[in-house]
Each structure stands twice: as C-alpha cells, then as structure tokens.
Design a protein around this motif. Structure first.
Motif, PDB file in Angstrom:
ATOM      1  N   GLY A  79      -2.430  34.485  37.669  1.00 21.59           N
ATOM      2  CA  GLY A  79      -1.274  34.216  38.516  1.00 21.59           C
ATOM      3  C   GLY A  79      -0.760  35.500  39.145  1.00 21.59           C
ATOM      4  N   PRO A  80       0.243  35.377  39.984  1.00 24.37           N
ATOM      5  CA  PRO A  80       0.786  36.572  40.638  1.00 24.37           C
ATOM      6  C   PRO A  80       1.370  37.531  39.598  1.00 24.37           C
ATOM      7  CG  PRO A  80       2.189  34.664  41.054  1.00 24.37           C
ATOM      8  CD  PRO A  80       0.972  34.167  40.326  1.00 24.37           C
ATOM      9  N   ALA A  81       1.106  38.812  39.790  1.00 23.58           N
ATOM     10  CA  ALA A  81       1.588  39.830  38.857  1.00 23.58           C
ATOM     11  C   ALA A  81       3.105  39.964  38.931  1.00 23.58           C
ATOM     12  CB  ALA A  81       0.934  41.174  39.154  1.00 23.58           C
ATOM     13  N   ILE A  82       3.637  39.796  40.106  1.00 20.43           N
ATOM     14  CA  ILE A  82       5.078  39.930  40.297  1.00 20.43           C
ATOM     15  C   ILE A  82       5.557  38.743  41.122  1.00 20.43           C
ATOM     16  CG2 ILE A  82       6.905  41.345  41.307  1.00 20.43           C
ATOM     17  CD1 ILE A  82       5.141  43.769  40.873  1.00 20.43           C
ATOM     18  N   GLU A  83       6.567  38.093  40.622  1.00 20.11           N
ATOM     19  CA  GLU A  83       7.141  36.976  41.368  1.00 20.11           C
ATOM     20  C   GLU A  83       7.770  37.502  42.659  1.00 20.11           C
ATOM     21  OE1 GLU A  83       7.117  33.673  40.681  1.00 20.11           O
ATOM     22  OE2 GLU A  83       5.790  34.152  39.011  1.00 20.11           O
ATOM     23  N   PRO A  84       7.543  36.803  43.766  1.00 20.30           N
ATOM     24  CA  PRO A  84       8.168  37.241  45.014  1.00 20.30           C
ATOM     25  C   PRO A  84       9.689  37.134  44.925  1.00 20.30           C
ATOM     26  CG  PRO A  84       6.922  35.208  45.326  1.00 20.30           C
ATOM     27  CD  PRO A  84       6.745  35.629  43.909  1.00 20.30           C
ATOM     28  N   ARG A  85      10.343  38.069  45.510  1.00 12.82           N
ATOM     29  CA  ARG A  85      11.812  38.081  45.496  1.00 12.82           C
ATOM     30  C   ARG A  85      12.325  38.180  46.923  1.00 12.82           C
ATOM     31  NH1 ARG A  85      11.599  42.204  40.838  1.00 12.82           N
ATOM     32  NH2 ARG A  85      11.659  40.824  39.051  1.00 12.82           N
ATOM     33  N   ASN A  86      13.478  37.613  47.127  1.00 11.38           N
ATOM     34  CA  ASN A  86      14.151  37.728  48.419  1.00 11.38           C
ATOM     35  C   ASN A  86      15.253  38.765  48.293  1.00 11.38           C
ATOM     36  OD1 ASN A  86      12.640  35.687  49.670  1.00 11.38           O
ATOM     37  ND2 ASN A  86      13.942  34.106  48.784  1.00 11.38           N
ATOM     38  N   TYR A  87      15.234  39.709  49.180  1.00  5.36           N
ATOM     39  CA  TYR A  87      16.263  40.735  49.206  1.00  5.36           C
ATOM     40  C   TYR A  87      17.094  40.563  50.466  1.00  5.36           C
ATOM     41  CZ  TYR A  87      13.684  43.088  45.494  1.00  5.36           C
ATOM     42  OH  TYR A  87      13.059  43.397  44.330  1.00  5.36           O
ATOM     43  N   ALA A  88      18.354  40.821  50.329  1.00  6.05           N
ATOM     44  CA  ALA A  88      19.227  40.778  51.500  1.00  6.05           C
ATOM     45  C   ALA A  88      18.865  41.949  52.416  1.00  6.05           C
ATOM     46  CB  ALA A  88      20.694  40.870  51.066  1.00  6.05           C
ATOM     47  N   PRO A  89      18.902  41.717  53.709  1.00  5.68           N
ATOM     48  CA  PRO A  89      18.567  42.825  54.615  1.00  5.68           C
ATOM     49  C   PRO A  89      19.577  43.954  54.479  1.00  5.68           C
ATOM     50  CG  PRO A  89      19.337  40.888  55.832  1.00  5.68           C
ATOM     51  CD  PRO A  89      19.246  40.504  54.407  1.00  5.68           C
ATOM     52  N   LEU A  90      19.077  45.163  54.620  1.00  2.00           N
ATOM     53  CA  LEU A  90      19.958  46.339  54.552  1.00  2.00           C
ATOM     54  C   LEU A  90      20.691  46.487  55.884  1.00  2.00           C
ATOM     55  CD1 LEU A  90      17.557  48.892  52.863  1.00  2.00           C
ATOM     56  CD2 LEU A  90      19.355  47.541  51.801  1.00  2.00           C
ATOM     57  N   SER A  91      21.927  46.828  55.785  1.00  2.00           N
ATOM     58  CA  SER A  91      22.678  47.106  57.002  1.00  2.00           C
ATOM     59  C   SER A  91      23.676  48.209  56.681  1.00  2.00           C
ATOM     60  CB  SER A  91      23.397  45.862  57.502  1.00  2.00           C
ATOM     61  OG  SER A  91      24.294  45.395  56.502  1.00  2.00           O
ATOM     62  N   GLY A  92      23.867  49.082  57.608  1.00  2.00           N
ATOM     63  CA  GLY A  92      24.798  50.170  57.375  1.00  2.00           C
ATOM     64  C   GLY A  92      24.530  51.323  58.329  1.00  2.00           C
ATOM     65  N   ASP A  93      25.387  52.280  58.268  1.00  2.00           N
ATOM     66  CA  ASP A  93      25.259  53.464  59.111  1.00  2.00           C
ATOM     67  C   ASP A  93      24.607  54.571  58.300  1.00  2.00           C
ATOM     68  OD1 ASP A  93      26.581  52.280  61.315  1.00  2.00           O
ATOM     69  OD2 ASP A  93      28.504  52.633  60.309  1.00  2.00           O
ATOM     70  N   TYR A  94      23.525  55.087  58.818  1.00  2.00           N
ATOM     71  CA  TYR A  94      22.820  56.139  58.088  1.00  2.00           C
ATOM     72  C   TYR A  94      22.767  57.399  58.875  1.00  2.00           C
ATOM     73  CZ  TYR A  94      21.439  52.191  55.261  1.00  2.00           C
ATOM     74  OH  TYR A  94      21.454  51.063  54.484  1.00  2.00           O
TER      75      TYR A  94
END
Length: 94
Positions: A79-94
């Motif tokens: 099976g997959p080694a790592i379960e897929p995860r959903n991450y919130a998109p990054l937003s901000g001033d860099y």
C-alpha cells in the motif's frame, strides 16, 4: 512570523512520521522473512511426524495460517507508504 514557524513545525512532524513509517515497514519486511523461514521448520516437523499416530498435527492448516499472515503483511507493505494529506495553501507576505 508565526506562519514560517508553523510551516517548519509541520515539515518536522512529517519527517518524524516518515522515519517512523519506514522503521515499521522495515520490521514488517523482517516478519515476512521470518515467516518464510518457518516454512522449512514446518516441513522438517512434518517429516519427523509419526504417520501412525492417532492424533496428528494439522500442518496444512499451519501453512495456510502462515500464508494468510504473510499475505496480510505484504498487502500492507504494498500500500501507499504515506497517506496523502491536504494542506491549506500558504498565503502571506514574504
């Protein structure tokens, strides 16, 4: 300032989980190897069994159970080694 720290923390947790997952998978692979090694011991025990014995050990059932354990472990490893995860998109001033 908080967002970069949160990102670093998230990446660190992911790395720890990945290392732990690898160690588990390595141990499970060793179990499969041990189960394979048991097959020769089962053959040896069956070869030494008294064919005239009134009560006989069910070697065929033992082999079936060992195969079921091996297949279950292998299915997990395949099976997959790592379960897929959903991450919130990054937003901000860099």
């Amino acid at each position: 300032m908080l967002k970069p720290l949160l990102l670093i923390f998230t990446i660190s947790l992911s790395a720890v989980a990945s290392a732990s997952n690898f160690a588990e998978r390595e141990s499970l692979a060793k179990l499969i190897h041990e189960i394979d090694g048991l097959s020769s011991l089962v053959d040896e025990a069956q070869g030494r069994a008294n064919p005239d014995s009134r009560i006989r050990f069910q070697y065929n059932l033992l082999r079936k159970d060992l195969m079921m354990m091996k297949l279950g472990i292998q299915e997990h490893l395949d099976g997959p080694a790592i379960e897929p995860r959903n991450y919130a998109p990054l937003s901000g001033d860099y």
